[in-house]
Enzyme design. Structure first.
Site, PDB file in Angstrom:
ATOM      1  N   ASP A  81      34.166  10.591  14.736  1.00 50.89           N
ATOM      2  CA  ASP A  81      33.776  11.935  14.296  1.00 50.89           C
ATOM      3  C   ASP A  81      32.375  11.966  13.678  1.00 50.89           C
ATOM      4  OD1 ASP A  81      36.154  13.031  15.188  1.00 50.89           O
ATOM      5  OD2 ASP A  81      37.171  12.761  13.269  1.00 50.89           O
ATOM      6  N   ASP A  95      29.186  14.012   5.970  1.00 50.96           N
ATOM      7  CA  ASP A  95      30.539  14.584   6.033  1.00 50.96           C
ATOM      8  C   ASP A  95      31.631  13.528   6.223  1.00 50.96           C
ATOM      9  OD1 ASP A  95      32.143  16.967   6.013  1.00 50.96           O
ATOM     10  OD2 ASP A  95      32.457  16.734   8.170  1.00 50.96           O
TER      11      ASP A  95
END
Length: 409
Positions: A309, A289
């Site tokens: 992240d 991602d």
């Protein structure tokens, strides 16, 4: 012997001498570099266990000041961090003085201000450790424990490009609600006997709140980088389209890396090698991602790719998403230091090291055994991919010495 023959012979001997000298120097340099990589690996292993201890060596400074001083263009924290445990202890225990909705994004999070003014990002627990996230490799909610595990993997790989992360338990009723902003407080609810909140984000829904066990919520806290180091966001050259039936160019063009190498900041400097390091990191944790990435602002490609992240990781230990490795197998280059480190981690060392590194975290055990086993299997796939490259192009092309000025054209 005629003069002309003597001159030719001397010229040949001189050429042989020069080539021998260069070869020996290169070998000595490589050997010295390899020895330093080995020593760095041993230092990492000896410092794996991070006991969360509040004591600081520099008693005139706060843990936040110490952590802020660690940040430089090529690392978030130094190799030698005797006060890492103290900083992480502060992150997991310091009083929360303010709570707000998280910074903009797609996933639920909260922005907390800890005593002393330090910002941290809190990501709540959404899944049990043994829950398997089915579907696309980027499916599901963020995993708080993945952030913790990814940080320690960053330490083990020697990248030092991930902000500090530690697990934390918070009491939503006594620690969060009294200091919450109206915006955050408006998303709180009670489901059964559990306190819950759903926050503000692109995918945040009142129908999909994160719930505590009673009032106690498990989560992770990520240390906010110092404001003096503003971030710049970049589109990842190997990002996905996230649109069914529409492929990104890298997914069908085998020569895609050649085009990337002609584009700034990937045509010179460390950024392309950072992309490949990150692909290896993401493949190990199962993160498909990373559609964007951050570096420090106005760096002209010189600063690191910051590993922010990482929560869309460790979702399915049985899924090895090979496309994550596309930067590696399409470009067929890798840092020598990264290659050395990966080889040192073979034969179960990676699993053992990560398990040891995470053992003192407040939310330990951080990962289930299947996820730890998957790391060792994925490492073998990475090593096999590099071997395919070296078989095709030769080690002199594939293994890039990263202690020199780099040009990828």
């Amino acid at each position: 012997m005629k003069l002309k023959q003597r001159v030719v012979l001397l010229a040949i001997l001189l050429i042989i001498f020069i080539f021998t000298k260069v070869f020996l120097i290169d070998n000595l340099d490589t050997s010295a570099a390899n020895r330093e990589d080995q020593r760095a690996f041993q230092r990492m292993l000896s410092g794996l266990r991070v006991a969360l201890d509040p004591r600081l060596e520099h008693t005139l400074q706060s843990p936040w000041e110490i952590a802020a001083q660690w940040v430089v263009p090529r690392e978030v924290y130094p190799e030698d961090t005797p006060e890492l445990g103290a900083v992480m202890h502060a992150m997991s225990t310091k009083k929360i003085v303010k709570a707000d909705v998280g910074y903009k994004g797609t996933q639920l999070k909260a922005l907390l201000i800890l005593e002393g003014g330090q910002k941290v990002v809190f990501k709540p627990k959404r899944y049990a450790r043994d829950y398997i996230v089915e579907g696309e490799p980027y499916a599901g909610y963020d995993r708080h424990n993945a952030e913790v595990a990814a940080f320690h993997l960053d330490r083990i790989l020697g990248f030092r490009r991930a902000p500090l992360v530690v697990g934390r338990f918070v009491n939503l009723r006594t620690e969060i609600k009294p200091v919450a902003t109206e915006q955050l407080l408006g998303t709180f609810m009670t489901v059964g006997n559990n306190t819950c909140f759903y926050g503000k984000c692109y995918y945040c829904r009142e129908t999909e709140p994160a719930c505590a066990d009673g009032d106690i919520m498990e989560g992770s806290v990520t240390l906010w980088l110092p404001d003096v180091w503003p971030l710049q966001k970049h589109r990842h050259p190997w990002g996905r389209t996230y649109r069914e039936g529409k492929l990104a160019r890298w997914e069908y063009d085998e020569s895609y890396c050649d085009a990337v190498k002609k584009t700034s900041p990937y045509d010179s400097g460390p950024r392309l090698l950072d992309i490949i390091d990150t692909a290896i990191f993401d493949y190990l944790i199962g993160n498909a991602d990373r559609h964007h990435y951050e570096s420090f602002q106005d760096d002209e490609g010189a600063s690191m790719l910051i590993l922010l992240d990482n929560a869309k990781s460790f979702g399915n230990p049985a899924l090895d998403e090979r496309s994550i490795l596309a930067p590696l197998y399409q470009c067929c280059i890798i840092r020598v230091s990264t290659w050395n480190r990966l080889n040192y981690l073979k034969n179960g060392v990676l699993k053992s090291a990560l398990k040891t590194a995470m053992s003192h975290d407040p939310i330990s055990p951080v990962l289930s055994d299947p996820h730890l086993d998957a790391l060792d299997q994925r490492l073998l796939s990475i090593l096999a991919t590099v071997k395919q490259c070296t078989d095709q192009f030769g080690p002199d092309v594939v293994l890039v010495e990263d202690r020199m000025t780099l040009s990828h054209l």
